[in-house]
Design a protein around this motif. Structure first.
Motif, PDB file in Angstrom:
ATOM      1  N   GLN A 174       0.804  -1.212   0.000  1.00 11.00           N
ATOM      2  CA  GLN A 174       0.000   0.000   0.000  1.00 11.00           C
ATOM      3  C   GLN A 174       0.841   1.269   0.000  1.00 11.00           C
ATOM      4  OE1 GLN A 174      -3.503  -0.218  -0.288  1.00 11.00           O
ATOM      5  NE2 GLN A 174      -2.723  -2.246  -0.783  1.00 11.00           N
ATOM      6  N   TYR A 175       2.128   1.141  -0.017  1.00 12.17           N
ATOM      7  CA  TYR A 175       3.007   2.310  -0.113  1.00 12.17           C
ATOM      8  C   TYR A 175       4.377   1.864  -0.600  1.00 12.17           C
ATOM      9  CZ  TYR A 175       4.904   0.612   4.329  1.00 12.17           C
ATOM     10  OH  TYR A 175       5.457  -0.173   5.309  1.00 12.17           O
ATOM     11  N   ASP A 176       5.100   2.808  -1.160  1.00 15.34           N
ATOM     12  CA  ASP A 176       6.502   2.604  -1.500  1.00 15.34           C
ATOM     13  C   ASP A 176       7.210   3.931  -1.290  1.00 15.34           C
ATOM     14  OD1 ASP A 176       8.953   1.722  -2.392  1.00 15.34           O
ATOM     15  OD2 ASP A 176       8.465   1.948  -4.521  1.00 15.34           O
ATOM     16  N   VAL A 177       7.792   4.090  -0.115  1.00 11.98           N
ATOM     17  CA  VAL A 177       8.504   5.314   0.236  1.00 11.98           C
ATOM     18  C   VAL A 177       9.917   4.942   0.680  1.00 11.98           C
ATOM     19  CG1 VAL A 177       6.380   6.509   0.857  1.00 11.98           C
ATOM     20  CG2 VAL A 177       7.681   5.307   2.622  1.00 11.98           C
ATOM     21  N   ALA A 178      10.779   5.939   0.775  1.00 11.21           N
ATOM     22  CA  ALA A 178      12.191   5.669   1.030  1.00 11.21           C
ATOM     23  C   ALA A 178      12.459   5.164   2.443  1.00 11.21           C
ATOM     24  CB  ALA A 178      13.018   6.932   0.752  1.00 11.21           C
ATOM     25  N   ASP A 179      11.844   5.795   3.447  1.00  9.30           N
ATOM     26  CA  ASP A 179      12.197   5.463   4.830  1.00  9.30           C
ATOM     27  C   ASP A 179      11.097   5.961   5.763  1.00  9.30           C
ATOM     28  OD1 ASP A 179      13.339   5.034   7.299  1.00  9.30           O
ATOM     29  OD2 ASP A 179      15.105   6.312   6.963  1.00  9.30           O
TER      30      ASP A 179
ATOM     31  N   THR B  53      10.200  15.097  -4.778  1.00 12.50           N
ATOM     32  CA  THR B  53       9.675  14.327  -3.649  1.00 12.50           C
ATOM     33  C   THR B  53      10.462  14.594  -2.368  1.00 12.50           C
ATOM     34  OG1 THR B  53       8.844  12.552  -5.051  1.00 12.50           O
ATOM     35  CG2 THR B  53       9.280  11.999  -2.753  1.00 12.50           C
ATOM     36  N   GLN B  54       9.748  14.965  -1.316  1.00 11.17           N
ATOM     37  CA  GLN B  54      10.336  15.072   0.017  1.00 11.17           C
ATOM     38  C   GLN B  54      10.080  13.742   0.721  1.00 11.17           C
ATOM     39  OE1 GLN B  54       8.169  18.439   1.573  1.00 11.17           O
ATOM     40  NE2 GLN B  54       9.325  19.943   0.369  1.00 11.17           N
ATOM     41  N   ASP B  55      11.130  12.958   0.903  1.00 11.90           N
ATOM     42  CA  ASP B  55      10.965  11.612   1.454  1.00 11.90           C
ATOM     43  C   ASP B  55      10.362  11.621   2.852  1.00 11.90           C
ATOM     44  OD1 ASP B  55      11.838  10.091  -0.731  1.00 11.90           O
ATOM     45  OD2 ASP B  55      13.947  10.331  -0.177  1.00 11.90           O
ATOM     46  N   ASP B  56      10.679  12.659   3.637  1.00 12.95           N
ATOM     47  CA  ASP B  56      10.112  12.707   4.988  1.00 12.95           C
ATOM     48  C   ASP B  56       8.610  13.019   4.948  1.00 12.95           C
ATOM     49  OD1 ASP B  56      10.533  15.293   4.106  1.00 12.95           O
ATOM     50  OD2 ASP B  56      11.464  16.014   5.963  1.00 12.95           O
ATOM     51  N   THR B  57       8.201  13.859   4.009  1.00 12.57           N
ATOM     52  CA  THR B  57       6.776  14.137   3.853  1.00 12.57           C
ATOM     53  C   THR B  57       6.024  12.885   3.418  1.00 12.57           C
ATOM     54  OG1 THR B  57       7.130  16.486   3.347  1.00 12.57           O
ATOM     55  CG2 THR B  57       5.093  15.485   2.530  1.00 12.57           C
ATOM     56  N   ALA B  58       6.604  12.154   2.467  1.00  8.20           N
ATOM     57  CA  ALA B  58       5.974  10.913   2.000  1.00  8.20           C
ATOM     58  C   ALA B  58       5.805   9.929   3.154  1.00  8.20           C
ATOM     59  CB  ALA B  58       6.814  10.293   0.886  1.00  8.20           C
ATOM     60  N   ALA B  59       6.832   9.807   3.983  1.00 14.68           N
ATOM     61  CA  ALA B  59       6.761   8.886   5.116  1.00 14.68           C
ATOM     62  C   ALA B  59       5.684   9.306   6.107  1.00 14.68           C
ATOM     63  CB  ALA B  59       8.128   8.822   5.804  1.00 14.68           C
TER      64      ALA B  59
ATOM     65  N   GLY C 255      -2.175   7.843   7.224  1.00 17.43           N
ATOM     66  CA  GLY C 255      -2.757   6.652   6.629  1.00 17.43           C
ATOM     67  C   GLY C 255      -3.041   6.756   5.147  1.00 17.43           C
ATOM     68  N   VAL C 256      -2.205   7.490   4.416  1.00 13.49           N
ATOM     69  CA  VAL C 256      -2.383   7.664   2.979  1.00 13.49           C
ATOM     70  C   VAL C 256      -1.485   6.680   2.229  1.00 13.49           C
ATOM     71  CG1 VAL C 256      -2.204   9.288   1.046  1.00 13.49           C
ATOM     72  CG2 VAL C 256      -2.893  10.111   3.320  1.00 13.49           C
ATOM     73  N   SER C 257      -2.009   6.097   1.179  1.00 14.39           N
ATOM     74  CA  SER C 257      -1.200   5.227   0.320  1.00 14.39           C
ATOM     75  C   SER C 257      -0.350   6.104  -0.591  1.00 14.39           C
ATOM     76  CB  SER C 257      -2.097   4.317  -0.530  1.00 14.39           C
ATOM     77  OG  SER C 257      -2.803   3.412   0.282  1.00 14.39           O
ATOM     78  N   VAL C 258       0.956   6.110  -0.347  1.00 18.86           N
ATOM     79  CA  VAL C 258       1.883   6.973  -1.079  1.00 18.86           C
ATOM     80  C   VAL C 258       2.911   6.114  -1.799  1.00 18.86           C
ATOM     81  CG1 VAL C 258       3.550   8.856  -0.923  1.00 18.86           C
ATOM     82  CG2 VAL C 258       1.594   8.798   0.632  1.00 18.86           C
ATOM     83  N   PHE C 259       3.162   6.458  -3.050  1.00 15.50           N
ATOM     84  CA  PHE C 259       4.135   5.741  -3.870  1.00 15.50           C
ATOM     85  C   PHE C 259       5.077   6.780  -4.455  1.00 15.50           C
ATOM     86  CE2 PHE C 259       0.085   3.642  -3.705  1.00 15.50           C
ATOM     87  CZ  PHE C 259       0.401   2.321  -3.391  1.00 15.50           C
ATOM     88  N   ALA C 260       6.166   7.069  -3.750  1.00 16.06           N
ATOM     89  CA  ALA C 260       7.069   8.130  -4.186  1.00 16.06           C
ATOM     90  C   ALA C 260       8.399   8.012  -3.465  1.00 16.06           C
ATOM     91  CB  ALA C 260       6.452   9.499  -3.914  1.00 16.06           C
ATOM     92  N   ARG C 261       9.453   8.130  -4.232  1.00 11.49           N
ATOM     93  CA  ARG C 261      10.812   8.157  -3.694  1.00 11.49           C
ATOM     94  C   ARG C 261      11.596   9.248  -4.418  1.00 11.49           C
ATOM     95  NH1 ARG C 261      13.087   3.354  -1.400  1.00 11.49           N
ATOM     96  NH2 ARG C 261      11.488   1.795  -0.923  1.00 11.49           N
TER      97      ARG C 261
END
Length: 423
Positions: A7-12, A85-91, A98-104
């Motif tokens: 349900q997500y693909d983020v850096a960290d 993409t701000q990886d910390d925002t995505a995380a 609880g948002v499904s985020v796909f961004a690196r």
């Protein structure tokens, strides 16, 4: 078409706490969006609606997502530009909201496409686009989803250009609101926000002294007008290139030199493209440029500057000679400096627009999405639509109220004068 495995693909995810702080900081400067969020939370206009969004993953975007989520929406989000993409925002969006985020940050083209696929996997009813990538995917590889779409919003001028081309060819299959094309957004976002953030990126990346520099601005639309004015305020000698006679006349009467790119190329110390077109700066222009010329693009796509030609013909590419600056050494030894890989510089080389600017843009996005949903299916044509004027005025009203600005009110006599031909 299979559902994504995750349900997500983020850096960290460990970056979430910092991202949450960043989102809350931006929210302080977004009173319009907060007011809309409060109403959405009470009225729930998006209850159960599936939204696919392809946007720049910034703290400001996170507050738009929170607003739609408060209205009941189920949102899947991917990045419209890997470098923004701000990886910390995505995380934080994943863990805190609880948002499904796909961004690196700096994802490659294969991963970028996988992320587009992931947000479309839930068969969206609304799409929010930033440069038309979701629309393109829907009209090519996901045509089976078009029947279930209520409509979409497009945030960028570059995306609207592509959508209008689709509409002219009879290819566009759902109504899309051109959120970028309102008086309020053109003023605050395109002219003021992009100007400040693009110059911010240029200064962060190159630390160039703009006072006294010859700066070539390619394009004199809303964005070009704003950039040129602020460069002039910093003491730059501004040169404008244009293909439109009316805009060229506007630039001339505004006091700028108007030249062709071939004439401007040997003069420029810095070049900024803002046309929405491709190959605005190309091989014959590179050949005329000074050693050390700086090239930056403030349009969405990395095609305005012919980066592919630079990569193929430079005898050396020195990566990151400064943060976000690559040096392309020409055969005669001249060095051309490219900011942010030729991608949209204000997001890739800086933090994008200030939150107070995005408050206007995303408020417009939220109310336009609500309007699409409240309009009966089948009523709106499959075309590029203007934002209803009432929405533009409402956003301006909310912003003025937040700034504690009051307006005069027309008297009955004045109203009668304006509505009567015989007065």
């Amino acid at each position: 078409m299979s559902a994504p495995r995750v349900q997500y693909d983020v850096a960290d995810l460990g970056l979430a706490a910092h991202g949450h702080s960043r989102i809350e900081w931006a929210d302080r400067s977004m009173p319009v969006l907060r007011a809309i969020r409060d109403r959405f939370a009470a009225q729930r206009p998006f209850e159960g609606v599936r939204i696919a969004a392809c946007l720049n993953i910034t703290a400001e975007t996170a507050n738009l997502v929170r607003t739609l989520q408060a209205g009941g929406a189920e949102i899947r989000l991917c990045a419209s530009n890997p470098l923004s993409t701000q990886d910390d925002t995505a995380a934080a969006l994943v863990t805190e909201f609880g948002v499904s985020v796909f961004a690196r940050h700096r994802s490659d083209s294969v991963t970028y496409r996988e992320h587009l696929d992931a947000v479309l996997a839930r068969a969206p009813e609304l799409v929010l686009d930033d440069a038309c990538d979701l629309a393109t995917a829907l009209h090519t590889d996901y045509q089976d989803l078009l029947a279930g779409l209520r409509g979409g919003c497009e945030e960028t001028t570059s995306g609207v250009v592509r959508l209008r081309a689709m509409a002219s060819a009879g290819a566009l299959r759902y109504p899309v609101v051109a959120v970028t094309d309102t008086p309020t957004k053109n003023l605050v976002d395109n002219r003021i926000g992009t100007a400040q953030s693009s110059i911010d990126a240029l200064l962060r990346s190159t630390n160039t002294l703009l006072a006294g520099a010859n700066v070539v601005v390619a394009g004199f639309g809303h964005v070009g007008q704003g950039i040129a004015a602020r460069l002039a305020g910093l003491g730059s000698r501004v040169i404008v290139t244009e293909v439109d006679p009316a805009r060229a006349l506007d630039a001339t009467l505004s006091g700028y030199a108007v030249l062709t790119m071939a004439e401007a190329a040997p003069l420029g110390d810095v070049f900024i493209t803002v046309t929405g077109n491709r190959d605005v700066i190309r091989d014959e222009h590179f050949a005329l440029m000074k050693d050390g010329a700086v090239l930056a693009n403030a349009g969405h796509f990395d095609l305005e500057i012919d980066v592919a030609w630079l990569a193929a013909n430079a005898i050396a590419r020195n990566v990151e000679v400064r943060p976000h600056v690559d040096e392309y050494v020409q055969k005669d030894g001249r060095r051309l400096l490219l900011v942010a890989e030729g991608r949209v510089a204000n997001l890739a080389g800086a933090e994008g627009h200030p939150a107070a600017v995005m408050d206007i843009a995303f408020g417009m996005q939220a109310l336009s999405a609500e309007w699409l949903l409240r309009t009966e299916p089948g009523v709106l044509p499959a075309a590029v639509l203007e934002v209803p004027p009432g929405i533009d005025r409402e956003i301006a009203r909310l912003k003025l109220a937040a700034l504690d600005v009051t307006l005069d009110i027309l008297t009955e006599t004045q109203l009668a004068y304006l509505t009567s031909w015989s007065s």
